[in-house]
Write an enzyme that holds these catalytic residues in place. Structure first.
Site, PDB file in Angstrom:
ATOM      1  N   ILE A  53       0.830  -1.202   0.000  1.00 46.15           N
ATOM      2  CA  ILE A  53       0.000   0.000   0.000  1.00 46.15           C
ATOM      3  C   ILE A  53       0.867   1.256   0.000  1.00 46.15           C
ATOM      4  O   ILE A  53       0.379   2.356   0.010  1.00 46.15           O
ATOM      5  CB  ILE A  53      -0.942   0.032   1.230  1.00 46.15           C
ATOM      6  CG1 ILE A  53      -0.142   0.003   2.530  1.00 46.15           C
ATOM      7  CG2 ILE A  53      -1.943  -1.101   1.159  1.00 46.15           C
ATOM      8  CD1 ILE A  53      -0.973   0.277   3.773  1.00 46.15           C
ATOM      9  N   TYR A  54       2.180   1.050  -0.037  1.00 44.13           N
ATOM     10  CA  TYR A  54       3.102   2.171   0.024  1.00 44.13           C
ATOM     11  C   TYR A  54       3.636   2.520  -1.354  1.00 44.13           C
ATOM     12  O   TYR A  54       3.910   1.655  -2.166  1.00 44.13           O
ATOM     13  CB  TYR A  54       4.265   1.854   0.965  1.00 44.13           C
ATOM     14  CG  TYR A  54       3.790   1.592   2.359  1.00 44.13           C
ATOM     15  CD1 TYR A  54       3.346   2.637   3.160  1.00 44.13           C
ATOM     16  CD2 TYR A  54       3.732   0.304   2.861  1.00 44.13           C
ATOM     17  CE1 TYR A  54       2.873   2.397   4.431  1.00 44.13           C
ATOM     18  CE2 TYR A  54       3.262   0.062   4.140  1.00 44.13           C
ATOM     19  CZ  TYR A  54       2.847   1.115   4.914  1.00 44.13           C
ATOM     20  OH  TYR A  54       2.376   0.875   6.167  1.00 44.13           O
ATOM     21  N   HIS A  55       3.794   3.795  -1.593  1.00 42.83           N
ATOM     22  CA  HIS A  55       4.356   4.281  -2.840  1.00 42.83           C
ATOM     23  C   HIS A  55       5.870   4.194  -2.729  1.00 42.83           C
ATOM     24  O   HIS A  55       6.445   4.770  -1.815  1.00 42.83           O
ATOM     25  CB  HIS A  55       3.895   5.732  -3.058  1.00 42.83           C
ATOM     26  CG  HIS A  55       4.079   6.202  -4.450  1.00 42.83           C
ATOM     27  ND1 HIS A  55       5.267   6.709  -4.889  1.00 42.83           N
ATOM     28  CD2 HIS A  55       3.233   6.233  -5.497  1.00 42.83           C
ATOM     29  CE1 HIS A  55       5.144   7.054  -6.162  1.00 42.83           C
ATOM     30  NE2 HIS A  55       3.922   6.779  -6.541  1.00 42.83           N
ATOM     31  N   PRO A  56       6.552   3.484  -3.626  1.00 45.45           N
ATOM     32  CA  PRO A  56       7.970   3.206  -3.447  1.00 45.45           C
ATOM     33  C   PRO A  56       8.927   4.325  -3.859  1.00 45.45           C
ATOM     34  O   PRO A  56       9.998   4.076  -4.359  1.00 45.45           O
ATOM     35  CB  PRO A  56       8.171   1.964  -4.317  1.00 45.45           C
ATOM     36  CG  PRO A  56       7.194   2.137  -5.411  1.00 45.45           C
ATOM     37  CD  PRO A  56       5.994   2.780  -4.760  1.00 45.45           C
ATOM     38  N   VAL A  57       8.529   5.558  -3.708  1.00 42.24           N
ATOM     39  CA  VAL A  57       9.418   6.680  -3.983  1.00 42.24           C
ATOM     40  C   VAL A  57       9.330   7.683  -2.854  1.00 42.24           C
ATOM     41  O   VAL A  57       8.399   7.663  -2.059  1.00 42.24           O
ATOM     42  CB  VAL A  57       9.080   7.377  -5.320  1.00 42.24           C
ATOM     43  CG1 VAL A  57       9.261   6.445  -6.484  1.00 42.24           C
ATOM     44  CG2 VAL A  57       7.680   7.941  -5.301  1.00 42.24           C
TER      45      VAL A  57
END
Length: 83
Positions: free
Chosen positions: A62-66
């Site tokens: 659910i996390y944005h990887p940037v």
């Protein structure tokens, strides 16, 4: 963007162990009486190979990887350091 989640075998093993632990917890007498059925992966998914296939088919983050934080070093002449 391909983040390569589950690309290392240890990643899959951690989730497999977690799934097995969750099943043991839910099967404990204190909780088992409140559970009608396991919805996903389901009671028909039992072997490690079946569980790993289910994990790979459904796992996501659910996390944005940037980063969204400013990466620039900004000189602020009036700023002071507090230690």
């Amino acid at each position: 963007m391909e983040a390569n989640y589950l690309s290392h075998p240890d990643d899959v093993l951690v989730l497999l162990d977690g799934l097995k632990l969750a099943r043991r917890v839910m099967a404990a007498p204190a909780l088992a009486t409140h559970i009608k059925a396991e919805v996903l992966a389901g009671n028909d998914v039992q072997t490690d190979a079946e569980l790993v296939a289910d994990i790979k088919a459904r796992a996501e983050t659910i996390y944005h990887p940037v980063r969204s934080q400013n990466q620039a070093i900004v000189h602020v002449p009036f700023a002071t350091s507090v230690e």
